[in-house]
Design an enzyme around this catalytic site. Structure first.
Site, short mmCIF file in Angstrom:
data_model
loop_
_atom_site.label_atom_id
_atom_site.label_comp_id
_atom_site.label_asym_id
_atom_site.label_seq_id
_atom_site.Cartn_x
_atom_site.Cartn_y
_atom_site.Cartn_z
NE ARG A 162 -3.50 -2.39 2.70
CZ ARG A 162 -3.16 -3.54 3.28
NH1 ARG A 162 -1.95 -3.68 3.80
NH2 ARG A 162 -4.02 -4.55 3.33
CE LYS A 187 -6.17 -0.96 4.82
NZ LYS A 187 -7.48 -1.23 4.16
CG HIS A 259 -4.63 0.61 -3.75
ND1 HIS A 259 -4.00 0.49 -2.52
CD2 HIS A 259 -5.54 -0.39 -3.79
CE1 HIS A 259 -4.51 -0.53 -1.86
NE2 HIS A 259 -5.44 -1.09 -2.62
NE ARG A 262 -3.02 -3.96 -1.33
CZ ARG A 262 -2.39 -4.75 -0.46
NH1 ARG A 262 -1.07 -4.78 -0.44
NH2 ARG A 262 -3.06 -5.51 0.37
CG HIS A 285 -5.42 -9.43 0.72
ND1 HIS A 285 -5.40 -9.98 -0.55
CD2 HIS A 285 -5.32 -8.08 0.53
CE1 HIS A 285 -5.29 -9.02 -1.45
NE2 HIS A 285 -5.25 -7.86 -0.81
#
Length: 334
Positions: A162, A187, A259, A262, A285
């Site tokens: 990201r 994240k 993005h 990605r 993910h």
């Protein structure tokens, strides 16, 4: 403001005690929540005719929150995803309030029951390998700025990071010896290791030679030595895409953001036959469903799969029911 109102104390405790100290939220999460509350308080102040400093907890009723979400989506031109992010920040606060102020539980429940709005799920837009090559060929690598941009875009494509993960990168997170890899913090502060091509490592080495950085300093910086911002990268990328579109016209119909690299990484890994569980780990993910979304996006992969399925044929060129005259004669009698 009324001394009996606990809203200022609750807001302060939410950000400093719960969000930062207990949840250890990243600075990006804190800023996102902060921006939501700035917008919400100004919106409620305008609707109620009060100053922001005079707003009380009871002013933040469910109907005001619902009106704010509608305003954020329709009048401010935000997406449904942005609307849902605003709601998540508001819900988080009222979850916290419910544990600290039992008298406000009814109000909290009403707000917590505001539903997440569902949005159409579109196929991810991704770049073809030729389009990636065309974009990477645009930065002027004879300058420090061009070398930096080329290294950053190459890193995004190699790692599938990201944009903020890439901008937070420090030299100490890179393994320059074989096997080359990088440690990324994604994240939820989740850490993952991604392999790097030797060519990407060489680009990063040359950038560090031209623009030395301490092991714990950000690698990608502007001309003043300050860390690059995501908006700055988007601005530069738009210029490179416009230039690349002169030789690659297909780019004109695509909305290319950082993005998109990605997305391209994911789709190209799928095309290469890499297992989706490996890609899930590669991209960080949480759910395998997210990774599977890319498996549906690549038309070329679908075409290759179709080619593996032989067209059904029957000996003699005609199906058996056409060759059996007695069956046809029987059907004629019905």
């Amino acid at each position: 403001m009324s001394r009996a109102d606990r809203f200022p104390d609750l807001m302060r405790a939410f950000f400093y005690e719960w969000l930062v100290e207990q949840r250890n939220a990243s600075i990006h999460t804190v800023r996102s929540y902060r921006d939501t509350w700035r917008l919400l308080l100004r919106f409620v102040a305008q609707r109620t005719g009060k100053k922001v400093a005079m707003i009380m907890l009871t002013d933040l009723a469910a109907r005001e929150v619902a009106a704010f979400l509608s305003h954020a989506e329709h009048e401010r031109g935000g997406t449904i995803g942005t609307r849902n992010c605003r709601l998540a920040a508001i819900r988080s606060f009222f979850h916290f309030v419910a544990t600290k102020d039992p008298a406000s539980i009814a109000q909290c429940v009403e707000i917590l029951n505001i539903p997440i709005k569902r949005a159409p799920v579109s196929e991810p837009s991704y770049l073809d390998p030729e389009e990636v090559t065309a974009i990477l060929g645009q930065p002027d690598r004879s300058t420090v700025e061009g070398m930096r941009d080329h290294a950053l875009l190459s890193f995004l494509y190699n790692s599938g990071a990201r944009i903020q993960e890439a901008l937070d990168l420090c030299p100490e997170a890179i393994r320059f010896e074989s096997p080359n890899c990088v440690r990324l913090i994604g994240k939820g502060r989740k850490e993952r290791i991604c392999p790097l091509w030797p060519e990407t490592v060489m680009l990063l080495k040359k950038l560090l030679e031209r623009q030395p950085r301490a092991p714990d300093q950000r690698l990608f910086v502007n001309r003043y030595g300050e860390p690059l911002s995501a908006s700055g990268v988007r601005f530069k990328l738009a210029a490179y895409v416009k230039a690349a579109a002169e030789t690659m016209p297909t780019l004109r119909a695509k909305h290319v953001t950082p993005h998109a690299f990605r997305h391209a990484t994911a789709v190209h890994l799928i095309s290469a036959g890499v297992d989706v569980t490996v890609i899930r780990s590669w991209l960080g993910h949480v759910s395998l469903d997210t990774t599977n979304h890319y498996a549906r996006a690549n038309l070329e992969t679908k075409r290759k799969a179709l080619e593996k399925v032989a067209v059904p044929t029957t000996p003699g060129g005609q199906p058996s029911w056409k060759r059996d005259a007695s069956v046809l004669a029987w059907l004629d009698t019905l």
